[in-house]
Design an enzyme around this catalytic site. Structure first.
Site, PDB file in Angstrom:
ATOM      1  N   SER A 196      29.989  31.590  39.024  1.00 23.90           N
ATOM      2  CA  SER A 196      31.096  32.551  39.162  1.00 23.90           C
ATOM      3  C   SER A 196      32.441  31.866  39.353  1.00 23.90           C
ATOM      4  O   SER A 196      33.449  32.550  39.585  1.00 23.90           O
ATOM      5  CB  SER A 196      30.833  33.508  40.319  1.00 23.90           C
ATOM      6  OG  SER A 196      30.657  32.763  41.498  1.00 23.90           O
ATOM      7  N   THR A 223      34.075  34.744  43.889  1.00 23.42           N
ATOM      8  CA  THR A 223      35.232  33.883  44.146  1.00 23.42           C
ATOM      9  C   THR A 223      35.022  32.929  45.325  1.00 23.42           C
ATOM     10  O   THR A 223      34.549  33.353  46.380  1.00 23.42           O
ATOM     11  CB  THR A 223      36.440  34.770  44.544  1.00 23.42           C
ATOM     12  OG1 THR A 223      36.476  35.883  43.694  1.00 23.42           O
ATOM     13  CG2 THR A 223      37.727  33.988  44.535  1.00 23.42           C
ATOM     14  N   THR A 255      38.157  31.446  40.613  1.00 20.66           N
ATOM     15  CA  THR A 255      37.076  32.284  40.088  1.00 20.66           C
ATOM     16  C   THR A 255      37.012  32.209  38.568  1.00 20.66           C
ATOM     17  O   THR A 255      38.014  31.889  37.916  1.00 20.66           O
ATOM     18  CB  THR A 255      37.284  33.758  40.506  1.00 20.66           C
ATOM     19  OG1 THR A 255      36.130  34.524  40.169  1.00 20.66           O
ATOM     20  CG2 THR A 255      38.484  34.380  39.823  1.00 20.66           C
ATOM     21  N   ARG A 267      40.753  40.296  30.499  1.00 14.13           N
ATOM     22  CA  ARG A 267      40.824  40.793  31.871  1.00 14.13           C
ATOM     23  C   ARG A 267      41.165  39.650  32.834  1.00 14.13           C
ATOM     24  O   ARG A 267      40.617  38.557  32.770  1.00 14.13           O
ATOM     25  CB  ARG A 267      39.488  41.416  32.250  1.00 14.13           C
ATOM     26  CG  ARG A 267      39.421  42.008  33.662  1.00 14.13           C
ATOM     27  CD  ARG A 267      38.856  41.047  34.671  1.00 14.13           C
ATOM     28  NE  ARG A 267      38.666  41.672  35.983  1.00 14.13           N
ATOM     29  CZ  ARG A 267      38.362  41.004  37.085  1.00 14.13           C
ATOM     30  NH1 ARG A 267      38.202  39.698  37.044  1.00 14.13           N
ATOM     31  NH2 ARG A 267      38.218  41.626  38.236  1.00 14.13           N
ATOM     32  N   VAL A 268      42.098  39.944  33.736  1.00 11.39           N
ATOM     33  CA  VAL A 268      42.438  39.026  34.822  1.00 11.39           C
ATOM     34  C   VAL A 268      42.282  39.808  36.120  1.00 11.39           C
ATOM     35  O   VAL A 268      42.667  40.973  36.194  1.00 11.39           O
ATOM     36  CB  VAL A 268      43.888  38.513  34.662  1.00 11.39           C
ATOM     37  CG1 VAL A 268      44.347  37.777  35.913  1.00 11.39           C
ATOM     38  CG2 VAL A 268      43.993  37.593  33.442  1.00 11.39           C
ATOM     39  N   GLY A 269      41.730  39.169  37.124  1.00 10.12           N
ATOM     40  CA  GLY A 269      41.502  39.850  38.400  1.00 10.12           C
ATOM     41  C   GLY A 269      42.524  39.492  39.454  1.00 10.12           C
ATOM     42  O   GLY A 269      43.665  39.108  39.162  1.00 10.12           O
ATOM     43  N   ASP A 270      42.112  39.616  40.693  1.00  9.66           N
ATOM     44  CA  ASP A 270      43.019  39.415  41.829  1.00  9.66           C
ATOM     45  C   ASP A 270      43.295  37.954  42.142  1.00  9.66           C
ATOM     46  O   ASP A 270      44.330  37.621  42.735  1.00  9.66           O
ATOM     47  CB  ASP A 270      42.400  40.062  43.083  1.00  9.66           C
ATOM     48  CG  ASP A 270      41.033  39.456  43.409  1.00  9.66           C
ATOM     49  OD1 ASP A 270      40.173  39.411  42.501  1.00  9.66           O
ATOM     50  OD2 ASP A 270      40.826  38.995  44.547  1.00  9.66           O
ATOM     51  N   THR A 306      37.578  38.279  48.159  1.00  7.62           N
ATOM     52  CA  THR A 306      36.570  38.084  47.128  1.00  7.62           C
ATOM     53  C   THR A 306      36.001  39.453  46.781  1.00  7.62           C
ATOM     54  O   THR A 306      36.136  40.395  47.555  1.00  7.62           O
ATOM     55  CB  THR A 306      35.465  37.135  47.627  1.00  7.62           C
ATOM     56  OG1 THR A 306      34.479  36.971  46.607  1.00  7.62           O
ATOM     57  CG2 THR A 306      34.774  37.662  48.868  1.00  7.62           C
ATOM     58  N   GLY A 307      35.390  39.552  45.630  1.00  3.44           N
ATOM     59  CA  GLY A 307      34.802  40.818  45.239  1.00  3.44           C
ATOM     60  C   GLY A 307      35.514  41.427  44.047  1.00  3.44           C
ATOM     61  O   GLY A 307      36.091  40.708  43.223  1.00  3.44           O
ATOM     62  N   GLY A 340      38.069  42.521  41.891  1.00  5.57           N
ATOM     63  CA  GLY A 340      39.499  42.246  41.903  1.00  5.57           C
ATOM     64  C   GLY A 340      40.352  43.485  41.726  1.00  5.57           C
ATOM     65  O   GLY A 340      41.434  43.604  42.316  1.00  5.57           O
TER      66      GLY A 340
HETATM   67  N1  GLY Z   1      37.616  38.523  42.765  1.00  5.82           N
HETATM   68  C1  GLY Z   1      37.461  37.953  41.509  1.00  5.82           C
HETATM   69  C2  GLY Z   1      37.752  38.831  40.387  1.00  5.82           C
HETATM   70  O1  GLY Z   1      37.633  40.042  40.494  1.00  5.82           O
HETATM   71  O2  GLY Z   1      38.110  38.329  39.339  1.00  5.82           O
END
Ligand code: GLY
Length: 337
Positions: free
Chosen positions: A50, A188, A206, A216-219, A239-240, A242
């Site tokens: 991950s 993450t 991550t 897609r881009v997360g947090d 984490t989790g 995003g």
């Molecule tokens: N927390 C990582 C993501 O959602 O990309």
């Protein structure tokens, strides 16, 4: 204000991250070096699917990495959608130290990394490719709920259990989820540290949601979503899922709450409460948050059971569950549709 060094990381893999970061802190090194090296140690491990090398790819079979690093609102940066280099936190540190920018994305981030001397590498391992190929042909992914939401596993420790402990809380899901490899998988890697000089820093890295929509881009690369550090008030790393943290600016909110006098425990809990109030929560969602104040007091909270925090200081080297879990019974508040 000089204090006792401490390093805190997400998940059970955080113990390995902490071991590397602690070597830096215990030798009198900086919190910034400690959090960077802690993330590098996990990014370099192809067995962790991950983050970094070996991270699971998007729906098209390509891996993209996100990460950021932060000392303060004046000194922070992230990179996202990096597809040709490992170590997003280290690339982000170069953005912070060598440019006036806060976020570089995609091919620009990869070109910047090459110019900074980072080696290009193929981030997709054979193992990750096999898992993706199996995911592509799994009829449940094409007809089931997860396809509509392109959702990844909620989090892995709930499914696989934690090192040295029994299986997670959701044995049916573990049994049903045969497309996943049987090695331990995590989300993450997020790290917060205070060094002997009292300086606070944070980083997170991550490969994002497995099988995400390409692009897609997360947090994790976004300052204030996956990570926020204000040396006057505190730091938070997440984490989790995003999207939940991006909808609420979760880590910025945590530090704002500490700024307005909340303890790290109150701040972490109130962020998870805000997520529940503000977002439609579905079964696959999870968020874990670590908060730390400049005095070294810290706390954690999570949406659901399964999240763990690794702690390393001169007195402790441990892994513990989130101190507050808001949806103990796994309740969902919304629908995918
Ligand atoms: N927390 C990582 C993501 O959602 O990309």
């Amino acid at each position: 204000m000089p204090g006792q060094p401490i390093i805190l990381s997400t998940w059970s893999l955080g113990r390995r991250a902490n071991a590397v970061g602690w070597e830096v802190l215990s030798a009198g090194g900086s919190a910034l070096d400690a959090v960077e090296r802690a993330c590098i140690a996990i990014d370099a491990d192809p067995g962790v699917d991950s983050v970094g090398l070996g991270g699971l790819p998007d729906a098209s079979g390509r891996v993209s990495l996100d990460g950021c690093i932060m000392l303060s609102p004046r000194r922070c940066a992230g990179v996202c959608f990096v597809r040709e280099h490992n170590y997003p936190v280290s690339i982000a540190r170069r953005v912070m130290e060598h440019t006036h920018h806060v976020l570089l994305a995609g091919s620009g981030a990869d070109e910047f990394a090459s110019r900074e001397g980072f080696e290009r590498c193929d981030l997709l391992t054979d193992e990750a490719r096999k898992v993706w190929q199996k995911w592509k042909t799994d009829p449940a992914q094409l007809t089931g709920e997860r396809y509509r939401g392109w959702l990844p596993p909620r989090n892995v420790e709930e499914r696989r259990g934690v090192e040295g402990e029994g299986p997670g809380d959701d044995k049916q899901r573990i049994a049903a989820d045969e497309s996943l490899p049987h090695n331990r998988r995590h989300d993450t890697v997020g790290v917060l540290a205070i060094d002997a000089a009292g300086v606070m820093a944070g980083a997170c890295s991550t490969s994002g949601m497995a099988f995400k929509v390409p692009g897609r881009v997360g947090d994790s690369p976004i300052i204030g979503c996956g990570l926020y550090v204000d040396p006057r008030f505190g730091a938070a790393v997440a984490t989790g899922t995003g999207e939940l943290l991006m909808r609420t600016c979760g880590t910025f909110l945590a530090v704002e709450l500490m700024r307005s006098g909340r303890s790290p425990a109150q701040a972490a809990t109130q962020v998870i409460e805000r997520i529940i109030e503000s977002c439609d929560i579905v079964d696959d969602h999870q968020v874990g948050l670590i908060t730390l104040n400049p005095q070294g007091q810290w706390a954690s909270a999570a949406l659901r059971p399964g999240f763990r925090v690794a702690i390393r200081s001169s007195e402790r080297d441990e892994l513990e569950p989130a101190s507050r879990v808001l949806l103990n019974g796994g309740e969902a508040t919304g629908s995918l549709l």
